[in-house]
Enzyme design. Sequence first.
Site, PDB file in Angstrom:
ATOM      1  N   ARG A  56       4.324   3.970 -41.052  1.00 28.56           N
ATOM      2  CA  ARG A  56       5.547   4.050 -40.250  1.00 28.56           C
ATOM      3  C   ARG A  56       6.571   3.024 -40.699  1.00 28.56           C
ATOM      4  O   ARG A  56       7.785   3.266 -40.638  1.00 28.56           O
ATOM      5  CB  ARG A  56       5.203   3.855 -38.761  1.00 28.56           C
ATOM      6  CG  ARG A  56       6.416   3.949 -37.853  1.00 28.56           C
ATOM      7  CD  ARG A  56       6.062   4.034 -36.386  1.00 28.56           C
ATOM      8  NE  ARG A  56       5.571   2.791 -35.818  1.00 28.56           N
ATOM      9  CZ  ARG A  56       5.575   2.518 -34.514  1.00 28.56           C
ATOM     10  NH1 ARG A  56       6.024   3.411 -33.648  1.00 28.56           N
ATOM     11  NH2 ARG A  56       5.079   1.379 -34.067  1.00 28.56           N
ATOM     12  N   ALA A 118      11.222   5.769 -33.255  1.00 33.76           N
ATOM     13  CA  ALA A 118       9.962   6.151 -33.889  1.00 33.76           C
ATOM     14  C   ALA A 118       8.920   6.146 -32.777  1.00 33.76           C
ATOM     15  O   ALA A 118       8.676   5.119 -32.138  1.00 33.76           O
ATOM     16  CB  ALA A 118       9.587   5.161 -34.995  1.00 33.76           C
ATOM     17  N   SER A 119       8.313   7.282 -32.535  1.00 33.70           N
ATOM     18  CA  SER A 119       7.390   7.426 -31.404  1.00 33.70           C
ATOM     19  C   SER A 119       6.116   6.630 -31.612  1.00 33.70           C
ATOM     20  O   SER A 119       5.798   6.188 -32.718  1.00 33.70           O
ATOM     21  CB  SER A 119       7.045   8.900 -31.197  1.00 33.70           C
ATOM     22  OG  SER A 119       8.194   9.663 -30.910  1.00 33.70           O
ATOM     23  N   MET A 120       5.373   6.452 -30.534  1.00 36.74           N
ATOM     24  CA  MET A 120       4.063   5.822 -30.614  1.00 36.74           C
ATOM     25  C   MET A 120       3.180   6.615 -31.575  1.00 36.74           C
ATOM     26  O   MET A 120       3.118   7.850 -31.490  1.00 36.74           O
ATOM     27  CB  MET A 120       3.395   5.790 -29.239  1.00 36.74           C
ATOM     28  CG  MET A 120       4.108   4.967 -28.200  1.00 36.74           C
ATOM     29  SD  MET A 120       3.333   5.123 -26.564  1.00 36.74           S
ATOM     30  CE  MET A 120       1.722   4.365 -26.863  1.00 36.74           C
TER      31      MET A 120
END
Length: 409
Positions: A56, A118-120
């Site tokens: 990520r 940015a999602s979990m």
Amino acid sequence: MSTEHTENAESAQSAGDAESTGTAGQRPGRLELARALMAGGVLSSDWTPAFAAVPRSAFLPELIWPYDMEAGRSVAVSMAQDPDAWARYADADVPVVTQWDDGRHTGTAPGREPTSSASMPSVVFRMLRDLEVRPGHRVLEIGAGTGWNAALLAHRLGTVNVVTVEVDEAVAAAARRALEIFGLPVRVVHGDGSRGFSDGAPYDRIIATCGLRSVPYAWVEQCRPGGLVVAPWGTHYGNGDAVARLTVSRDGGSASGFFTGPVEFMKLRSQRPPSPVHSEYVTGGVADGEESSTALPEGEFAGERFEPGHFALGLRVPDCRCVVADKRDGARPVWWYGLTDRSWACVMFRDGGAARVWQSGPRRLWDEVEAAHRWWQERGRPGYERFGLTVTPQGQRAWLDDPADSWPV
């Protein structure tokens, strides 16, 4: 050790091995995250290679606003000023805001409304698991964000099989640049994701990384019969969503399926929830409303935000917004506002005392809420996974257990 546990351990180690060189070798958080995601059942062995190869961190900007679980708020973290903290948050299972206020925000302090993130990782891989991609599948993603989700898909399926649509021009440009630099040049389309992207249709899978209040029928039309649409969906009752996993019918005319669990996403920009103005509803005081009382406890309405009862109430009380106020001096008001007229209701919960109710307007909103809660209780207080959604050209219908017994939402 069982075969499954052995495979998970080997997959976690392979993720760690892939991170053992270069800068990533100084970041044990990646291996810890892999182990946590596998232990939670969200990172499956078929997605482990993508997790290991596509961090990520490669898609995050220099300045980020991760959610600090201990502080209970988003905090600004700069790679230049605190690289260790930046890397720690990049590798943590927390959401990371990357844009505030549709790009109008300036400075380092958090803005008013997060509008890209940015999602979990746990949410990302749970939804990718629900998508059930196979080699050769073509995927349309709605909401490019940082580009990380598209990169994970492209690593597994190939860049030519993934298209992502992003409504914000600056966000789209940043995602396109990050994908190109990383070596996975997915096609990033700047446009309204609610329209899908017909040039590449039909797709085998469509996935949305933004919350919906209405699944666009264009997505059903652009997904092949038997294909899947995976998207966070909810009602205007609150901000919470649930992941809908919809299978397109054989004739391509509809899509239907169960929800897989609760999430909360930033909403599709054309479907952002309304914000009722209290003074436009309650022009005098609550005493102007019709008064009654209730024996229902505060926890049924002001409990944990992902309680399935909240989701059920939203499904059964349409065109309504619920607002839970802060508790002060042992008292907490919970408000309901009608979204098609000026009907309102309020319940005042007090520690050690009966809850008083007031309601006013063409709709008796509290009566509707109370009836919906009774309906939910009588059916065994079902969780998210027993509810489903069907999308047709005529609209959306929700159901419990059986699509044949549905109602419009």
